[in-house]
Design a protein around this motif. Structure first.
Motif, PDB file in Angstrom:
ATOM      1  N   ASP A  91      72.604 -19.033 129.468  1.00  0.00           N
ATOM      2  CA  ASP A  91      72.248 -18.636 130.827  1.00  0.00           C
ATOM      3  C   ASP A  91      70.737 -18.593 130.998  1.00  0.00           C
ATOM      4  OD1 ASP A  91      74.887 -18.413 131.453  1.00  0.00           O
ATOM      5  OD2 ASP A  91      74.991 -16.294 130.950  1.00  0.00           O
ATOM      6  N   LEU A  92      70.057 -18.430 129.894  1.00  0.00           N
ATOM      7  CA  LEU A  92      68.598 -18.386 129.943  1.00  0.00           C
ATOM      8  C   LEU A  92      68.026 -19.677 129.379  1.00  0.00           C
ATOM      9  CD1 LEU A  92      68.150 -14.793 128.516  1.00  0.00           C
ATOM     10  CD2 LEU A  92      68.105 -15.480 130.913  1.00  0.00           C
ATOM     11  N   PRO A  93      67.245 -20.386 130.175  1.00  0.00           N
ATOM     12  CA  PRO A  93      66.636 -21.641 129.723  1.00  0.00           C
ATOM     13  C   PRO A  93      65.537 -21.408 128.707  1.00  0.00           C
ATOM     14  CG  PRO A  93      65.856 -21.085 131.929  1.00  0.00           C
ATOM     15  CD  PRO A  93      66.886 -20.051 131.565  1.00  0.00           C
ATOM     16  N   TRP A  94      65.908 -20.947 127.567  1.00  0.00           N
ATOM     17  CA  TRP A  94      64.914 -20.613 126.535  1.00  0.00           C
ATOM     18  C   TRP A  94      64.178 -21.852 126.044  1.00  0.00           C
ATOM     19  CZ3 TRP A  94      65.596 -23.218 122.052  1.00  0.00           C
ATOM     20  CH2 TRP A  94      66.867 -23.761 121.823  1.00  0.00           C
ATOM     21  N   TRP A  95      64.798 -22.999 126.179  1.00  0.00           N
ATOM     22  CA  TRP A  95      64.165 -24.223 125.663  1.00  0.00           C
ATOM     23  C   TRP A  95      62.969 -24.646 126.510  1.00  0.00           C
ATOM     24  CZ3 TRP A  95      69.000 -23.772 127.763  1.00  0.00           C
ATOM     25  CH2 TRP A  95      69.200 -24.347 129.021  1.00  0.00           C
ATOM     26  N   ARG A  96      62.870 -24.093 127.732  1.00  0.00           N
ATOM     27  CA  ARG A  96      61.713 -24.430 128.583  1.00  0.00           C
ATOM     28  C   ARG A  96      60.529 -23.531 128.278  1.00  0.00           C
ATOM     29  NH1 ARG A  96      65.539 -24.584 133.729  1.00  0.00           N
ATOM     30  NH2 ARG A  96      66.661 -26.452 133.189  1.00  0.00           N
ATOM     31  N   VAL A  97      60.685 -22.673 127.316  1.00  0.00           N
ATOM     32  CA  VAL A  97      59.600 -21.760 126.960  1.00  0.00           C
ATOM     33  C   VAL A  97      58.920 -22.247 125.686  1.00  0.00           C
ATOM     34  CG1 VAL A  97      59.013 -19.378 126.472  1.00  0.00           C
ATOM     35  CG2 VAL A  97      60.957 -19.892 127.951  1.00  0.00           C
ATOM     36  N   VAL A  98      57.647 -22.508 125.784  1.00  0.00           N
ATOM     37  CA  VAL A  98      56.880 -22.968 124.627  1.00  0.00           C
ATOM     38  C   VAL A  98      55.658 -22.075 124.435  1.00  0.00           C
ATOM     39  CG1 VAL A  98      57.638 -25.336 124.946  1.00  0.00           C
ATOM     40  CG2 VAL A  98      55.519 -24.543 126.001  1.00  0.00           C
ATOM     41  N   ARG A  99      54.903 -22.379 123.408  1.00  0.00           N
ATOM     42  CA  ARG A  99      53.687 -21.591 123.167  1.00  0.00           C
ATOM     43  C   ARG A  99      52.601 -21.979 124.145  1.00  0.00           C
ATOM     44  NH1 ARG A  99      52.608 -19.721 117.134  1.00  0.00           N
ATOM     45  NH2 ARG A  99      54.738 -19.473 116.454  1.00  0.00           N
ATOM     46  N   ASN A 100      51.578 -21.180 124.143  1.00  0.00           N
ATOM     47  CA  ASN A 100      50.460 -21.446 125.038  1.00  0.00           C
ATOM     48  C   ASN A 100      49.725 -22.720 124.632  1.00  0.00           C
ATOM     49  OD1 ASN A 100      48.855 -21.064 127.163  1.00  0.00           O
ATOM     50  ND2 ASN A 100      47.795 -19.296 126.361  1.00  0.00           N
ATOM     51  N   LEU A 145      63.186 -21.114 136.850  1.00  0.00           N
ATOM     52  CA  LEU A 145      62.614 -22.389 136.401  1.00  0.00           C
ATOM     53  C   LEU A 145      63.577 -23.534 136.693  1.00  0.00           C
ATOM     54  CD1 LEU A 145      61.106 -21.319 132.994  1.00  0.00           C
ATOM     55  CD2 LEU A 145      59.909 -21.818 135.115  1.00  0.00           C
ATOM     56  N   GLY A 146      62.986 -24.688 136.969  1.00  0.00           N
ATOM     57  CA  GLY A 146      63.801 -25.873 137.237  1.00  0.00           C
ATOM     58  C   GLY A 146      63.698 -26.869 136.104  1.00  0.00           C
ATOM     59  N   GLU A 147      64.261 -28.017 136.328  1.00  0.00           N
ATOM     60  CA  GLU A 147      64.236 -29.045 135.284  1.00  0.00           C
ATOM     61  C   GLU A 147      62.828 -29.534 135.033  1.00  0.00           C
ATOM     62  OE1 GLU A 147      66.632 -32.444 135.558  1.00  0.00           O
ATOM     63  OE2 GLU A 147      68.509 -31.371 135.203  1.00  0.00           O
ATOM     64  N   GLY A 148      62.482 -29.656 133.786  1.00  0.00           N
ATOM     65  CA  GLY A 148      61.182 -30.174 133.426  1.00  0.00           C
ATOM     66  C   GLY A 148      60.066 -29.159 133.577  1.00  0.00           C
ATOM     67  N   GLU A 149      60.371 -27.967 133.995  1.00  0.00           N
ATOM     68  CA  GLU A 149      59.337 -26.948 134.137  1.00  0.00           C
ATOM     69  C   GLU A 149      59.170 -26.206 132.817  1.00  0.00           C
ATOM     70  OE1 GLU A 149      58.747 -25.274 138.485  1.00  0.00           O
ATOM     71  OE2 GLU A 149      60.722 -24.811 137.711  1.00  0.00           O
ATOM     72  N   LEU A 192      62.740 -10.734 123.437  1.00  0.00           N
ATOM     73  CA  LEU A 192      63.884 -10.746 124.355  1.00  0.00           C
ATOM     74  C   LEU A 192      64.739 -12.000 124.139  1.00  0.00           C
ATOM     75  CD1 LEU A 192      65.391  -9.537 126.703  1.00  0.00           C
ATOM     76  CD2 LEU A 192      63.918 -10.812 128.230  1.00  0.00           C
ATOM     77  N   LEU A 193      64.083 -13.145 124.082  1.00  0.00           N
ATOM     78  CA  LEU A 193      64.821 -14.395 123.869  1.00  0.00           C
ATOM     79  C   LEU A 193      65.482 -14.374 122.501  1.00  0.00           C
ATOM     80  CD1 LEU A 193      62.435 -17.021 125.408  1.00  0.00           C
ATOM     81  CD2 LEU A 193      64.501 -16.035 126.353  1.00  0.00           C
TER      82      LEU A 193
END
Length: 110
Positions: free
Chosen positions: A51-60, A15-19, A42-43
């Motif tokens: 190392d993992l961009p967990w903040w780019r992961v949101v709910r559906n 994932l990249g920025e803003g994704e 996992l998160l």
DNA sequence: TATATGACGTTGC
DNA sequence: AGCAACGCCATAT
């Protein structure tokens, strides 16, 4: 390390920025459809692993995954994502895998 | 091995 | 739109 973890980690790092993507989309891209909950686990296990961009992961639904205390909203805003009321607004609600973030200020007039 | 919990998702009200 | 109930999967006890 299980294949699942390896796959999910790879997708996250891709994932990249803003994704911004949802747990289900990540699981789907990783090749494990239906394991959205496993991604959350996992998160959760990863915890403070930057190392993992967990903040780019949101709910559906577009809502933020963790509590506001995690500072996910601030991190997303820093990348150009518009977060309002604990919800991402730069992407269509429902299924926004790799939603293209619209880098612009206050213009809520769709 | 069995039960409970949770950084989820979908459906129904 | 928001809230509740059920289902699914992986971890923790």
């Amino acid at each position: 390390m299980k294949d699942f973890d390896q796959r999910v980690t790879a997708v996250l790092r891709a994932l990249g920025e803003g994704e911004v993507v949802s747990y289900g989309d990540i699981a789907d891209d990783a090749g494990f459809p239906g394991r959205s909950r496993a991604v959350g686990a996992l998160l959760s296990a990863a915890g403070d692993n930057d190392d993992l961009p967990w903040w780019r992961v949101v709910r559906n639904d577009g809502r933020l995954a963790t509590d506001p205390s995690a500072g996910q909203a601030a991190l997303l805003r820093a990348e150009g994502v518009t977060v309002q009321a604990g919800r991402v607004r730069d992407a269509p609600v429902g299924r926004f895998r790799r939603a293209p973030v619209t880098p612009r200020g206050p213009s809520p007039s769709p």
